[in-house]
Design a protein around this motif. Structure first.
Motif, mmCIF file in Angstrom:
data_model
loop_
_atom_site.group_PDB
_atom_site.id
_atom_site.type_symbol
_atom_site.label_atom_id
_atom_site.label_comp_id
_atom_site.label_asym_id
_atom_site.label_seq_id
_atom_site.Cartn_x
_atom_site.Cartn_y
_atom_site.Cartn_z
ATOM 1 N N PHE A 225 0.829 -1.209 0.000
ATOM 2 C CA PHE A 225 0.000 0.000 0.000
ATOM 3 C C PHE A 225 0.865 1.262 0.000
ATOM 4 N N VAL A 226 1.788 1.379 0.947
ATOM 5 C CA VAL A 226 2.568 2.623 1.037
ATOM 6 C C VAL A 226 3.521 2.768 -0.141
ATOM 7 N N ASN A 227 4.031 1.643 -0.641
ATOM 8 C CA ASN A 227 4.932 1.707 -1.795
ATOM 9 C C ASN A 227 4.255 2.346 -3.001
ATOM 10 N N ASN A 228 2.942 2.194 -3.080
ATOM 11 C CA ASN A 228 2.220 2.666 -4.246
ATOM 12 C C ASN A 228 1.461 3.973 -4.017
ATOM 13 N N GLN A 229 1.699 4.600 -2.861
ATOM 14 C CA GLN A 229 1.117 5.914 -2.591
ATOM 15 C C GLN A 229 2.213 6.973 -2.704
ATOM 16 N N ASP A 230 1.785 8.199 -2.925
ATOM 17 C CA ASP A 230 2.729 9.282 -3.176
ATOM 18 C C ASP A 230 3.248 9.907 -1.881
ATOM 19 N N PHE A 231 3.847 9.075 -1.035
ATOM 20 C CA PHE A 231 4.448 9.569 0.203
ATOM 21 C C PHE A 231 5.912 9.919 -0.034
ATOM 22 N N PHE A 232 6.423 10.861 0.766
ATOM 23 C CA PHE A 232 7.854 11.179 0.699
ATOM 24 C C PHE A 232 8.657 10.130 1.449
#
Length: 397
Positions: A225-232
């Motif tokens: 999930f986090v790998n594919n979201q635009d997080f810094f």
């Protein structure tokens, strides 16, 4: 052009440990690094200037506490946390979620840390898809913290890095609850990201949090999930288990499945051995209240060679053995305290309940953690992290 960047390299091809450079509008952080907890916009007992004098790169403050007192609007009017508290380096704020759920459930914080008993009053009222409703521990006023409101408050606080709102589950809950909570936290994270984008002016960056408890399939789903979201960046959160070995397994499995181009923070972990373990798996930053809280109980962090009990990370300066010990806490320490005061003096201050004791021991513990992480970075660079670890981690009994 963005004011933020993260670059890294691995000097040892046989190790996941890495040296990073985290650039922010308020300065550069050399990683691995330790982030000190200025919970209520202050490190208890010491000033921002003293923190920087002891080599501190990075601090964090707490959204939950600051939204209740003095209020994010007050801090915003002051020009943000940096100006409000006189801190000139990079800052992070958490989302408020951990405190809401730990205070609300009465025991989550202790359980996440491996302690099951707490007498704290429960302030959590209700968790829904909309957000978390809770009562202020200050005056009993009811608040609803939504993902959107958490991001708005953190924008007003003005740190360099902000964090999505998530539900923090204890380790005693079952897998079904953990999965349901994680999926809701993912939906909250998407809402946090959408709110962040609405007002993104490149003065802040957003971290996503990984939940999933101790369950490998849930942690893998959270990584995806986090790998594919635009997080810094990414923050490894939630329950890490009931023991060190379980925590190490969760960290290892999580880090093996996270994308490598983003900085990774390990939430709430700061033991000496835990830092070496995390670094070996590629963790870039750590935070924990332990070094400063320990100081307020008379505990001074020391390397094994400077400890009469080399199996422990610290000495307790209230002990009578230090009553006539006219040496510094550590002979090779460069901190203000060790350069000017002895263990006998600190023992006296503690016995006399003089507030200066807590300031002086805190300064030493801050310096200790900064020296530790500097040694870790040097060990990574020199490819001799094993040797460095032996000189810092307490002996096993």
């Amino acid at each position: 052009m963005t004011k933020f960047s993260f670059t890294f390299h691995r000097p040892d091809p046989n190790s996941r440990a890495r040296l990073g450079r985290l650039e922010t509008p308020h300065g550069v952080v050399e990683t691995p690094a330790f982030i000190f907890c200025a919970t209520k916009a202050a490190i208890k007992g010491v000033t921002s200037e003293q923190m920087q004098a002891e080599g501190t790169q990075f601090i964090l403050s707490n959204t939950y506490h600051l939204m209740l007192q003095p209020g994010s609007d007050i801090i915003h009017k002051a020009g943000g946390l940096h100006k409000f508290m006189g801190w000139k380096g990079p800052m992070l704020t958490d989302s408020g979620g951990f405190q809401i759920f730990s205070l609300g459930h009465g025991s989550v914080a202790e359980e996440i840390k491996g302690r099951r008993n707490s007498n704290r009053p429960r302030t959590m009222l209700k968790i829904t898809e909309e957000g978390a409703k809770f009562k202020s521990y200050i005056n009993g006023q009811t608040y609803l913290l939504t993902p959107e409101r958490s991001v708005q408050i953190q924008r007003e606080l003005g740190p360099d890095f902000v964090v999505v709102l998530d539900e923090c589950t204890p380790f005693h809950v079952d897998k079904r609850y953990t999965a349901r909570s994680m999926h809701m936290s993912h939906r909250w994270a998407v809402r946090s990201l959408e709110e962040f984008r609405r007002h993104d002016d490149d003065t802040q960056k957003l971290y996503g949090i990984l939940q999933g408890g101790v369950y490998e399939d849930l942690r893998l789903e959270a990584c995806d999930f986090v790998n594919n979201q635009d997080f810094f960046g990414h923050a490894v959160g939630g329950s890490l288990g009931a023991s060190k070995s379980q925590m190490y397994d969760v960290v290892a499995m999580t880090m093996a499945n996270l994308r490598e181009d983003r900085p990774v923070h390990l939430l709430g972990i700061g033991g000496v051995q835990d830092i070496f373990n995390g670094v070996r798996h590629g963790i870039d930053t750590f935070d924990c209240v332990h070094p400063t809280r320990l100081a307020r109980h008379g505990g001074a962090l020391v390397r094994p060679e400077n400890n009469p009990k080399p199996a422990r990370e610290h000495i307790v300066l209230t002990n009578s053995q230090f009553r006539e010990d006219y040496t510094p806490i550590e002979p090779d320490c460069s901190c203000h305290t060790c350069r000017n005061y002895t263990k006998a003096y600190l023992h006296h201050l503690l016995k006399a309940q003089e507030l200066a004791a807590y300031t002086l021991i805190t300064l030493h513990n801050v310096n200790f953690m900064n020296r530790l992480l500097a040694a870790v970075r040097q060990g990574i660079a020199d490819k001799n992290l094993d040797t460095v670890e032996k000189s810092w981690v307490p002996e096993k009994t």
